[in-house]
Write a protein that holds these residues in place. Structure first.
Motif, short mmCIF file in Angstrom:
data_model
loop_
_atom_site.label_atom_id
_atom_site.label_comp_id
_atom_site.label_asym_id
_atom_site.label_seq_id
_atom_site.Cartn_x
_atom_site.Cartn_y
_atom_site.Cartn_z
N ILE A 90 -2.72 18.61 -68.99
CA ILE A 90 -1.98 17.40 -69.33
C ILE A 90 -0.52 17.64 -68.96
O ILE A 90 0.06 18.67 -69.32
N HIS A 91 0.05 16.71 -68.21
CA HIS A 91 1.44 16.81 -67.79
C HIS A 91 2.27 15.81 -68.58
O HIS A 91 1.85 14.69 -68.82
N GLY A 92 3.46 16.25 -68.96
CA GLY A 92 4.36 15.39 -69.70
C GLY A 92 5.78 15.51 -69.19
O GLY A 92 6.13 16.46 -68.49
N SER A 93 6.57 14.53 -69.54
CA SER A 93 7.98 14.52 -69.18
C SER A 93 8.79 14.83 -70.43
O SER A 93 8.27 14.83 -71.54
N SER A 94 10.07 15.06 -70.26
CA SER A 94 10.91 15.34 -71.41
C SER A 94 11.39 14.06 -72.09
O SER A 94 11.93 14.10 -73.18
N SER A 95 11.16 12.92 -71.44
CA SER A 95 11.57 11.64 -72.03
C SER A 95 10.49 10.58 -71.75
O SER A 95 9.71 10.73 -70.82
N PRO A 96 10.47 9.53 -72.55
CA PRO A 96 9.48 8.48 -72.34
C PRO A 96 9.95 7.47 -71.28
O PRO A 96 11.11 7.48 -70.87
N VAL A 97 9.05 6.60 -70.88
CA VAL A 97 9.42 5.45 -70.07
C VAL A 97 10.18 4.52 -71.01
O VAL A 97 9.74 4.29 -72.14
N PRO A 98 11.32 3.99 -70.57
CA PRO A 98 12.02 3.04 -71.44
C PRO A 98 11.10 1.88 -71.83
O PRO A 98 10.33 1.38 -71.01
N VAL A 99 11.17 1.47 -73.09
CA VAL A 99 10.28 0.44 -73.61
C VAL A 99 10.31 -0.81 -72.73
O VAL A 99 9.27 -1.41 -72.46
N ALA A 100 11.47 -1.18 -72.25
CA ALA A 100 11.60 -2.39 -71.41
C ALA A 100 10.87 -2.25 -70.08
O ALA A 100 10.58 -3.25 -69.42
N ASP A 101 10.55 -1.01 -69.67
CA ASP A 101 9.91 -0.77 -68.38
C ASP A 101 8.43 -0.40 -68.50
O ASP A 101 7.79 -0.06 -67.50
N LEU A 102 7.87 -0.45 -69.70
CA LEU A 102 6.47 -0.04 -69.88
C LEU A 102 5.49 -0.87 -69.07
O LEU A 102 4.53 -0.34 -68.52
N GLN A 103 5.70 -2.18 -68.99
CA GLN A 103 4.78 -3.02 -68.22
C GLN A 103 4.79 -2.61 -66.75
O GLN A 103 3.73 -2.49 -66.12
N ARG A 104 5.97 -2.38 -66.20
CA ARG A 104 6.08 -1.97 -64.79
C ARG A 104 5.41 -0.62 -64.60
O ARG A 104 4.68 -0.41 -63.63
N ALA A 105 5.61 0.32 -65.52
CA ALA A 105 4.97 1.63 -65.43
C ALA A 105 3.46 1.51 -65.53
O ALA A 105 2.71 2.14 -64.78
N ALA A 106 2.98 0.66 -66.45
CA ALA A 106 1.54 0.44 -66.61
C ALA A 106 0.93 -0.15 -65.35
O ALA A 106 -0.15 0.25 -64.92
#
Length: 161
Positions: A90-106
């Motif tokens: 499992i790979h992770g980042s040190s920060s999340p996707v900004p909440v406002a950008d979750l749809q674009r990331a999804a």
């Protein structure tokens, strides 16, 4: 921003994701994608890298690194013989996707995973942040999530050893 505000924002993003979802066109991938577990793992490692690369290109703050090691589990194939299912690192980042950008990331995750034969987008309950999963015909599944960090995980279906 309070923890409550973050949770409300994530819940809203999940609602947008589930109510405004578009159907991704998936490419046919032969079932199985390989003859053995080793070859299937090689194929799916590349799929996982492709997903992480697309997300990192779009969101430069997402630098993925291995957070949990690979694990293997015995399984039984349809013909009754023994095989192996592999949980890729499992790979992770040190920060999340900004909440406002979750749809674009999804959407990016869904398009990239669909291009590798995954389908059946499932958004998981928001109690632990945003998480969605897609499935392949061979029983493999890929997961993308974001809460305290962004993660990408992939489990390879049951293949001959």
């Amino acid at each position: 921003m309070s923890e409550f505000s973050v949770r409300v924002g994530i819940a809203a993003a999940v609602m947008v994701t589930t109510t405004a979802c578009t159907t991704a066109s998936s490419r046919a991938v032969p079932e199985p994608v390989a003859d053995t577990s080793v070859a299937a793992v090689e194929y799916y490692l590349q799929v996982q890298r492709d997903v992480m690369d697309v997300l990192s290109e779009e969101f430069p703050g997402l630098e993925f690194s291995e957070k949990y090691a690979r694990t293997n589990a015995g399984c039984t194939l349809a013909d009754g013989t023994h095989g192996m299912s592999v949980h890729l690192p499992i790979h992770g980042s040190s920060s999340p996707v900004p909440v406002a950008d979750l749809q674009r990331a999804a959407d990016l995750f869904e398009r990239t995973a669909a291009g590798a034969g995954f389908h059946g987008r499932q958004v998981l309950p928001p109690d632990t942040g945003f998480s969605m999963r897609m499935f392949a015909a061979d029983g493999s599944y890929i997961t993308f999530g974001s809460y305290v960090a962004a993660i990408v995980g992939l489990t390879v279906g049951c293949y001959r050893i």
